[in-house]
Design a protein around this motif. Structure first.
Motif, PDB file in Angstrom:
ATOM      1  N   SER A  14       0.827  -1.209   0.000  1.00 24.17           N
ATOM      2  CA  SER A  14       0.000   0.000   0.000  1.00 24.17           C
ATOM      3  C   SER A  14       0.862   1.259   0.000  1.00 24.17           C
ATOM      4  O   SER A  14       0.571   2.227  -0.716  1.00 24.17           O
ATOM      5  N   PHE A  15       1.936   1.261   0.788  1.00 28.63           N
ATOM      6  CA  PHE A  15       2.836   2.422   0.767  1.00 28.63           C
ATOM      7  C   PHE A  15       3.526   2.549  -0.582  1.00 28.63           C
ATOM      8  O   PHE A  15       3.705   3.654  -1.109  1.00 28.63           O
ATOM      9  N   LEU A  16       3.928   1.412  -1.153  1.00 30.28           N
ATOM     10  CA  LEU A  16       4.581   1.434  -2.460  1.00 30.28           C
ATOM     11  C   LEU A  16       3.651   1.999  -3.528  1.00 30.28           C
ATOM     12  O   LEU A  16       4.055   2.837  -4.341  1.00 30.28           O
ATOM     13  N   CYS A  17       2.404   1.544  -3.528  1.00 28.98           N
ATOM     14  CA  CYS A  17       1.463   2.011  -4.547  1.00 28.98           C
ATOM     15  C   CYS A  17       1.220   3.516  -4.435  1.00 28.98           C
ATOM     16  O   CYS A  17       1.087   4.211  -5.449  1.00 28.98           O
ATOM     17  N   GLU A  18       1.171   4.034  -3.223  1.00 29.09           N
ATOM     18  CA  GLU A  18       1.036   5.480  -3.049  1.00 29.09           C
ATOM     19  C   GLU A  18       2.237   6.212  -3.646  1.00 29.09           C
ATOM     20  O   GLU A  18       2.083   7.222  -4.339  1.00 29.09           O
ATOM     21  N   GLU A  19       3.430   5.700  -3.363  1.00 27.65           N
ATOM     22  CA  GLU A  19       4.640   6.339  -3.882  1.00 27.65           C
ATOM     23  C   GLU A  19       4.683   6.274  -5.403  1.00 27.65           C
ATOM     24  O   GLU A  19       5.029   7.265  -6.075  1.00 27.65           O
ATOM     25  N   LEU A  20       4.332   5.126  -5.986  1.00 24.98           N
ATOM     26  CA  LEU A  20       4.337   4.992  -7.443  1.00 24.98           C
ATOM     27  C   LEU A  20       3.330   5.949  -8.077  1.00 24.98           C
ATOM     28  O   LEU A  20       3.629   6.601  -9.092  1.00 24.98           O
ATOM     29  N   HIS A  21       2.144   6.033  -7.487  1.00 22.70           N
ATOM     30  CA  HIS A  21       1.126   6.929  -8.027  1.00 22.70           C
ATOM     31  C   HIS A  21       1.574   8.384  -7.919  1.00 22.70           C
ATOM     32  O   HIS A  21       1.422   9.169  -8.872  1.00 22.70           O
ATOM     33  N   ASP A 265      11.746   3.180   3.855  1.00 20.51           N
ATOM     34  CA  ASP A 265      13.018   2.880   3.204  1.00 20.51           C
ATOM     35  C   ASP A 265      12.910   1.658   2.301  1.00 20.51           C
ATOM     36  O   ASP A 265      13.612   1.572   1.282  1.00 20.51           O
ATOM     37  N   VAL A 266      12.046   0.726   2.637  1.00 22.39           N
ATOM     38  CA  VAL A 266      11.787  -0.402   1.747  1.00 22.39           C
ATOM     39  C   VAL A 266      11.163   0.102   0.442  1.00 22.39           C
ATOM     40  O   VAL A 266      11.553  -0.323  -0.659  1.00 22.39           O
ATOM     41  N   VAL A 267      10.221   1.015   0.559  1.00 21.11           N
ATOM     42  CA  VAL A 267       9.598   1.606  -0.637  1.00 21.11           C
ATOM     43  C   VAL A 267      10.644   2.349  -1.467  1.00 21.11           C
ATOM     44  O   VAL A 267      10.643   2.274  -2.706  1.00 21.11           O
TER      45      VAL A 267
END
Length: 378
Positions: A14-21, A265-267
């Protein structure tokens, strides 16, 4: 790019998808909303689905990676795949063997067979691996130098001899940062399946010209980590215990160490691996390079949660547990420019702020009893 994120509704996803968007990518979130992990998980996506309606450039697809039909449809017209979907839990994997192999290894096989046998536009594949594949972390013997220790035996640990011994001379070793070059010695079914996912993606990616990257995540923590999953990260398990006025249970003597890396940091690492050609064909550790004892994490959480609850040191051990493992992050820093930004003492505040707003359903005792019944904790 248009990016498919399997497991995209979860903690990291979910955090990754926010960052990608936010970075201008279109995203397709593919998730099966596994109840053990995703209690109320659609709430993880509230920033991408305000009032339940996806933002422009966001799709949410319910599906199972083991289904060629569902996953095949989700692969349509995407430029990249970030494969996070997996069953997670070292202890549970030792008695739900079929479920873990089915979801993790077979699910990844379904993905790769689709990429190998159908036309697609995928030009990047990033897979989530795990530090668990190493077994014991890096070790140095004063007499023998750098060594690769095997798993500690039950006879040794039954007498409270917790530290790792040199496989050559038997002396106690000193932990050192674990580099990607260390031989992998997975000590659980979960770890074996993560090794499978990593190796399968890199092999198929190389054979079919799909640039692929494997990221070996160390101990991830942060908000949105399930408080009701007794097989999730130790920081979340301890938080759930403390919020229920129960002591966090620490196995061995509590001085075993891990590398705790914040989800932000993983994102960062995933985002770099996605866009940088320098990542292609490589495996990278994702951590902080800093070891922290499990006992110290329990004490820190108790203090931050304003509870005077000391950890319960068990002086018992669990099958497959390792003593020390923390990351050498020099490779990902050099190749991708990754630099951890969140210190544990600060990052824990993020977890606590979120945890205090949740219903902390503590299921640790039932999980621990299951392991003990099967002789996996003693």
């Amino acid at each position: 790019m248009k990016v498919l994120v399997t497991g995209g509704a979860g903690f990291v996803g979910s955090f990754l998808c926010e960052e990608l968007h936010n970075s201008g990518h279109d995203i397709r979130i593919f998730d099966n909303f596994e109840p053990q992990v995703h209690s109320g998980a659609q709430g993880n996506l509230r920033n991408l689905l305000p009032n339940g309606i996806p933002l422009n450039g966001v799709e949410l697809v319910f599906g199972d990676v083991r289904s060629p039909i569902q996953l095949g449809a989700a692969l349509r017209d995407v430029d990249a795949v970030i494969h996070l979907a997996a069953q997670v839990g070292v202890g549970q994997s030792m008695y739900e063997v079929h479920r873990y192999v089915d979801h993790n290894t077979i699910g990844t096989a379904v993905l790769l067979e689709l990429l190998a046998s159908r036309k697609h536009n995928v030009r990047k594949l990033v897979v989530a691996s795990s530090m668990s594949i190493y077994g014991e972390g890096g070790a140095h013997c004063a007499s023998c130098g750098s060594v690769t220790p095997a798993l500690r035996g039950a006879t040794q640990m039954s007498v409270g001899d917790w530290e790792v011994r040199c496989p050559i001379c038997g002396r106690t070793t000193t932990p050192v940062p674990t580099a990607e070059s260390k031989p992998v010695l997975p000590t659980s079914i979960y770890a074996i399946t993560k090794r499978d996912q990593e190796e399968m993606c890199l092999v198929v990616g190389r054979a079919y010209g799909i640039p692929s990257v494997a990221l070996r995540f160390f101990n991830i923590y942060g908000p949105r980590q399930s408080l009701g999953n007794p097989y999730t990260g130790v920081a979340a398990i301890f938080s759930s215990r403390i919020l229920n006025d129960r002591p966090p249970v620490v196995f061995e003597d509590g001085n075993q160490t891990r590398d705790f890396v914040h989800v932000k940091d993983v994102v960062q690492a995933i985002s770099l691996a996605l866009v940088k050609d320098e990542a292609n064909g490589h495996v990278f550790n994702v951590g902080t390079g800093r070891p922290t004892s499990i006992k110290d994490v329990a004490i820190l959480l108790s203090r931050k949660l304003r509870r005077n609850i000391a950890p319960q040191i068990e002086y018992k051990f669990r099958e497959g547990d390792v003593r020390h493992c923390y990351a050498d992050i020099s490779k990902i820093k050099e190749h991708l420019g990754y630099a951890p930004t969140v210190e544990l003492e600060t990052g824990i505040d993020d977890l606590i702020d979120w945890a205090e707003s949740q219903k902390a359903d503590d299921r640790f005792e039932a999980a621990a009893a299951e392991l003990a019944k099967r002789g996996l904790a003693r």
